[in-house]
Design a protein around this motif. Structure first.
Motif, short mmCIF file in Angstrom:
data_model
loop_
_atom_site.label_atom_id
_atom_site.label_comp_id
_atom_site.label_asym_id
_atom_site.label_seq_id
_atom_site.Cartn_x
_atom_site.Cartn_y
_atom_site.Cartn_z
N THR A 56 -62.97 -1.07 22.19
CA THR A 56 -62.19 0.04 22.73
C THR A 56 -60.72 -0.24 22.44
O THR A 56 -60.22 -1.32 22.76
CB THR A 56 -62.40 0.17 24.26
N THR A 57 -60.07 0.72 21.79
CA THR A 57 -58.66 0.53 21.44
C THR A 57 -57.93 1.86 21.38
O THR A 57 -58.55 2.91 21.24
CB THR A 57 -58.53 -0.22 20.09
N ASN A 58 -56.61 1.78 21.48
CA ASN A 58 -55.76 2.97 21.39
C ASN A 58 -55.58 3.34 19.93
O ASN A 58 -55.51 2.49 19.05
CB ASN A 58 -54.38 2.69 21.99
N LEU A 59 -55.45 4.64 19.71
CA LEU A 59 -55.12 5.15 18.39
C LEU A 59 -53.62 5.38 18.31
O LEU A 59 -52.89 5.11 19.28
CB LEU A 59 -55.88 6.45 18.12
N SER A 68 -68.43 0.92 17.49
CA SER A 68 -69.12 -0.31 17.10
C SER A 68 -69.65 -0.15 15.68
O SER A 68 -69.85 0.96 15.19
CB SER A 68 -70.25 -0.65 18.07
N PHE A 69 -69.88 -1.29 15.03
CA PHE A 69 -70.24 -1.30 13.62
C PHE A 69 -71.39 -2.26 13.36
O PHE A 69 -71.62 -3.20 14.11
CB PHE A 69 -69.06 -1.78 12.76
N MET A 70 -72.04 -2.04 12.20
CA MET A 70 -72.95 -3.00 11.60
C MET A 70 -72.41 -3.22 10.20
O MET A 70 -72.22 -2.27 9.44
CB MET A 70 -74.38 -2.45 11.55
N VAL A 71 -72.12 -4.48 9.87
CA VAL A 71 -71.50 -4.82 8.59
C VAL A 71 -72.55 -5.50 7.72
O VAL A 71 -73.05 -6.57 8.06
CB VAL A 71 -70.28 -5.74 8.78
N GLN A 72 -72.85 -4.88 6.58
CA GLN A 72 -73.82 -5.43 5.64
C GLN A 72 -73.10 -6.28 4.60
O GLN A 72 -72.16 -5.82 3.96
CB GLN A 72 -74.57 -4.30 4.94
N THR A 73 -73.54 -7.53 4.46
CA THR A 73 -72.97 -8.43 3.46
C THR A 73 -73.94 -8.57 2.30
O THR A 73 -75.09 -8.14 2.38
CB THR A 73 -72.66 -9.81 4.07
N GLU A 74 -73.50 -9.23 1.23
CA GLU A 74 -74.35 -9.34 0.05
C GLU A 74 -75.42 -10.42 0.16
O GLU A 74 -76.43 -10.36 -0.54
CB GLU A 74 -73.50 -9.55 -1.21
N ASN A 75 -75.22 -11.41 1.03
CA ASN A 75 -76.22 -12.47 1.17
C ASN A 75 -76.05 -13.19 2.51
O ASN A 75 -75.15 -12.87 3.29
CB ASN A 75 -76.14 -13.47 0.01
N ILE A 136 -71.11 2.74 10.93
CA ILE A 136 -70.64 3.01 12.29
C ILE A 136 -71.90 3.27 13.13
O ILE A 136 -72.64 4.20 12.84
CB ILE A 136 -69.70 4.22 12.32
N THR A 137 -72.12 2.43 14.15
CA THR A 137 -73.33 2.57 14.94
C THR A 137 -73.10 3.38 16.22
O THR A 137 -74.06 3.90 16.79
CB THR A 137 -73.94 1.20 15.28
N SER A 138 -71.88 3.44 16.69
CA SER A 138 -71.54 4.33 17.80
C SER A 138 -70.05 4.62 17.77
O SER A 138 -69.26 3.79 17.30
CB SER A 138 -71.95 3.74 19.15
N SER A 139 -69.70 5.81 18.25
CA SER A 139 -68.30 6.21 18.21
C SER A 139 -68.05 7.26 19.29
O SER A 139 -68.72 8.29 19.31
CB SER A 139 -67.97 6.76 16.82
N ILE A 140 -67.09 6.98 20.16
CA ILE A 140 -66.66 7.94 21.17
C ILE A 140 -65.14 8.05 21.06
O ILE A 140 -64.43 7.07 21.24
CB ILE A 140 -67.07 7.51 22.59
#
Length: 142
Positions: A56-59, A68-75, A136-140
């Protein structure tokens, strides 16, 4: 004279055959489906992905965002490195979001722009691999 003509014809025939064999080898190597980039299976994606819990952060305006995020890496090595750099990843996310306004994050293009910016910044940190994709797995947005 006939011997010279026969030798020249034989050399030309061998050269044409050699060029044909080289062309066949090149074509089969280039069209080989295993040499092309294979898409990873969902299990491989999950095994090489890191979850970034909700932040949670200010814009830039008076708005704020929970995301929240899911970050896919190469290995797996890149995944391990990214897990260790968790605090740096959160810092990148917060600083990128602090420069954006709510209007920048609305719609598909805004979210894709954020994902690309985060991917670029995270890849600048990485030493053992790279970030392939950010989900992006969730965003409000409020």
């Amino acid at each position: 004279m006939k011997k010279n003509l026969l030798a020249i014809m034989l050399i030309i025939l061998v050269a044409i055959t050699l060029v044909g064999v080289i062309a066949v080898v090149v074509v089969t190597k280039l069209s080989d489906p295993t040499s092309a980039e294979d898409k990873p299976s969902i299990d491989e994606i999950v095994q090489s992905s890191v979850e970034v819990p909700e932040i949670t952060t200010n814009l830039a305006g008076n708005d704020y965002i929970k995301i929240s995020f899911m970050v896919q890496t190469e290995n797996k090595k890149a995944k391990e490195e990214l897990e260790k750099r968790n605090f740096q990843v959160k810092n990148i996310i917060i600083t990128e979001l602090s420069e954006m306004k709510a209007e920048d994050l609305t719609g598909k293009k805004g979210k894709e722009k954020l994902q690309e910016a985060l991917k670029t910044r995270m890849n600048e940190l990485m030493e053992e691999g790279k970030v392939e994709k950010i989900y992006i797995t969730s965003s409000i947005l409020q």
